[in-house]
Design an enzyme around this catalytic site. Structure first.
Site, PDB file in Angstrom:
ATOM      1  CB  SER A 189       0.692   1.901  12.046  1.00  0.00           C
ATOM      2  OG  SER A 189       1.448   2.251  10.907  1.00  0.00           O
ATOM      3  CE1 TYR A 202      -0.073  -3.494  10.445  1.00  0.00           C
ATOM      4  CE2 TYR A 202       0.469  -1.286   9.690  1.00  0.00           C
ATOM      5  CZ  TYR A 202       0.598  -2.293  10.624  1.00  0.00           C
ATOM      6  OH  TYR A 202       1.383  -2.102  11.733  1.00  0.00           O
TER       7      TYR A 202
END
Length: 246
Positions: A153, A166
């Site tokens: 990400s 995350y």
């Protein structure tokens, strides 16, 4: 968008495991790989979703996939060993592993992030990815040309406020990819790379950005070129690299 056009038989007879294959990017990748000739092993926690993807692949006339119900949040070490043994018995080896399954967890300041939530996200996004990778590596080494693809990400490449567990898990994902890539470099027919999918029309994206118009983002199907490139022979020799799907 990543510029690559895959030939129809790119993945013919390759055995590829996709995690989180029941929906979103995982389902799109599974169907795309099957459409290019791969035997896809559909791994996920919700059997009904996996069965739907299986039925779509079958209906399209692509190679018969396999459904593997497997909960990365609760799986114990011996279950990973059993998974590897089953794959070896049924298929003999593994040509590809797409680590797609992830959970996002609460988007909150670190000060307000509970230890339980942090550890849950790290377990699914990092520990389970490590367990699958280490357990399946012997099967990947039996391939002529194996590829392990990790899902990263933008927040795993530069830290951003409120992405907490995350973001940290995706930094760890990049570290695991780089470590594996360096270990297999020149000594095994395995390569490891990561993909940042970018903003994509998925339920996870909607959870992270509830106020965003999802129609402004590409569908999972539209970001598949880089997923095909890294899983096929055209990326042989590409190792330890961080790719962007968009």
């Amino acid at each position: 968008m990543f510029d690559y056009s895959a030939r129809p038989e790119l993945l013919k007879d390759r055995v590829i495991l996709v995690t989180g294959a029941g929906r979103g990017i995982g389902a799109a990748a599974a169907k795309t790989y099957a459409a290019h000739g791969a035997i896809v092993l559909l791994l996920g926690k919700t059997e009904a979703n996996l069965t739907q993807v299986y039925d779509e692949i079958e209906a399209a006339g692509h190679p018969q996939p396999a459904v593997i119900p497997f909960n990365l949040e609760t799986a114990l070490p011996h279950q990973y060993d059993e998974l590897a043994a089953m794959i070896e018995t049924e298929f003999g080896h593994l040509d590809g592993l797409l680590h797609n399954a992830s959970i996002i967890g609460p988007r909150t300041p670190i000060e307000q992030l509970s230890g339980e939530n942090f550890m849950r996200v790290m377990h699914v996004n990092v520990n389970a990815v490590f367990m699958l990778t280490s357990t399946l590596l012997p099967l990947l080494k039996l391939s002529q040309d194996a590829s392990v693809v990790f899902t990263s990400s933008s927040v795993g490449r530069k830290g951003r406020a409120y992405w907490g567990a995350y973001g940290v898990s995706k930094f760890a994902t990049e570290g695991l990819m780089q470590t594996l890539a360096d270990e297999v470099d020149t000594v095994a027919p395995v390569r490891a790379n990561s993909i940042n999918p970018g903003a994509t029309r998925t339920s996870m994206r909607a959870q992270a950005y509830p106020g965003e118009n999802p129609l402004n983002n590409p569908t999972p199907e539209e970001i598949m070129p880089v997923y095909l490139y890294l899983m096929g022979p055209d990326s042989t020799g590409i190792n330890g690299q961080a790719f962007n799907a968009q």
